[in-house]
Design an enzyme around this catalytic site. Structure first.
Site, PDB file in Angstrom:
ATOM      1  N   HIS A  96      -3.534  -5.733   2.574  1.00  0.00           N
ATOM      2  CA  HIS A  96      -3.211  -5.867   3.991  1.00  0.00           C
ATOM      3  C   HIS A  96      -3.870  -7.153   4.476  1.00  0.00           C
ATOM      4  CE1 HIS A  96      -2.053  -1.597   4.225  1.00  0.00           C
ATOM      5  NE2 HIS A  96      -3.144  -1.318   3.552  1.00  0.00           N
TER       6      HIS A  96
ATOM      7  N   ARG B 242     -12.920   6.072  -1.739  1.00  0.00           N
ATOM      8  CA  ARG B 242     -11.970   5.211  -1.024  1.00  0.00           C
ATOM      9  C   ARG B 242     -12.282   3.768  -1.327  1.00  0.00           C
ATOM     10  NH1 ARG B 242      -8.184   7.027   2.189  1.00  0.00           N
ATOM     11  NH2 ARG B 242      -7.241   5.188   3.072  1.00  0.00           N
TER      12      ARG B 242
ATOM     13  N   CYS C 221       0.793  -1.227   0.000  1.00  0.00           N
ATOM     14  CA  CYS C 221       0.000   0.000   0.000  1.00  0.00           C
ATOM     15  C   CYS C 221       0.833   1.289   0.000  1.00  0.00           C
ATOM     16  CB  CYS C 221      -0.986  -0.047   1.154  1.00  0.00           C
ATOM     17  SG  CYS C 221      -2.402   1.011   0.858  1.00  0.00           S
TER      18      CYS C 221
HETATM   19  N1  GLN Z   1      -2.330   6.907   2.024  1.00  0.00           N
HETATM   20  C1  GLN Z   1      -2.472   5.967   0.969  1.00  0.00           C
HETATM   21  C2  GLN Z   1      -3.855   5.897   0.355  1.00  0.00           C
HETATM   22  O1  GLN Z   1      -4.854   6.148   1.010  1.00  0.00           O
HETATM   23  C3  GLN Z   1      -2.034   4.614   1.471  1.00  0.00           C
HETATM   24  C4  GLN Z   1      -3.014   3.960   2.382  1.00  0.00           C
HETATM   25  C5  GLN Z   1      -2.539   2.661   2.941  1.00  0.00           C
HETATM   26  O2  GLN Z   1      -1.346   2.407   3.031  1.00  0.00           O
HETATM   27  N2  GLN Z   1      -3.487   1.846   3.402  1.00  0.00           N
HETATM   28  O3  GLN Z   1      -3.941   5.606  -0.814  1.00  0.00           O
END
Ligand code: GLN
Length: 240
Positions: A192, A129, A95
């Site tokens: 994750h 998101r 990520c």
């Molecule tokens: N900040 C980044 C995003 O929202 C990475 C998020 C994350 O590592 N889960 O895309």
């Protein structure tokens, strides 16, 4: 065999380590031990001395603020990481660090967080998101099961192979079905969960590359993965 050591460099555990990403390091450590090796974990945070003799690199995700915090240091060690990648050192970045192994991450406030460009990928924050359980498929690793949560959408350069094709969830972006990216022995992914406990084939890939690089060959022993199998079955049944 016990005296054979594999050194894992854990990148930025203080700032880039969310949704259980530390489990990736623990999984590689435990599996190395099951295969008869000693695992030496080195935590690397900004300002630390970059160690020599690294066999595996693992890094996790983080909020935009975490990415901002480590960015300067990451750019500084970027050439060293690139050299290691060129030498075939296996790496797994998740990520936030996956994004910064690419060329840049453009945040929702139009701020450009420059990456090290180890991978030919670009990431742009989008209003939606992308959150939820995710299943992708790769010929090499089979179904890859995890959890994603990111606003950045990543676009791969033409020569860059994806890690998997999305079966459930979003993956790199909402316009295609790719998830993650590969370069030499480096794997980037949004998954994750953490990723490796439920996807031991990927852990073994990293281990096999590292052991072969260092000791010439890797003799795979049978490991009883019944708990990983159970976790995979349960996780695969969860709704998005
Ligand atoms: N900040 C980044 C995003 O929202 C990475 C998020 C994350 O590592 N889960 O895309």
């Amino acid at each position: 065999m016990k005296n054979k050591t594999i050194t894992i460099l854990h990148l930025y555990p203080n700032d880039m380590n969310i949704y259980g990403d530390y489990g990736n390091v623990l999984t590689v450590k435990r599996r190395l031990e099951w295969y008869g090796f000693k695992a030496n974990i080195i935590d690397y945070n900004q300002g630390d001395k970059f160690p020599d003799d690294i066999d595996i690199v693992i890094g996790g995700g983080g909020q935009d603020s975490g990415q901002n915090k480590i960015q300067k240091d990451l750019l500084m060690i970027g050439p060293k990481l690139k050299q290691l990648a060129d030498n075939g050192v296996p790496m797994l970045v998740i990520c936030g660090l996956y994004q910064l192994f690419g060329k840049f991450f453009k945040t929702a406030d139009d701020q450009i967080i420059e990456g090290i460009g180890l991978m030919d990928i670009e990431t742009l924050a989008k209003p939606e998101r992308l959150i939820g359980n995710i299943i992708t498929h790769s010929e090499e690793f089979g179904d890859i099961i995890g959890y994603e949560n990111h606003s950045g959408q990543t676009f791969l350069g033409h020569q860059v192979p994806a890690l998997g094709r999305v079966r459930l969830g979003a993956g790199n972006n909402t316009t295609g079905i790719s998830e993650g990216a590969r370069f030499k022995n480096v794997i980037g992914s949004y998954l994750h969960g953490s990723l490796l406990p439920k996807n031991p084939k990927i852990a073994d890939y990293l281990i096999e590359k590292a052991v072969t690089n260092k000791y010439g060959k890797f003799i795979k022993k049978d490991i009883d993965d019944k708990y990983a199998e159970l976790a995979r079955k349960h996780a695969a049944k969860r709704p998005r």
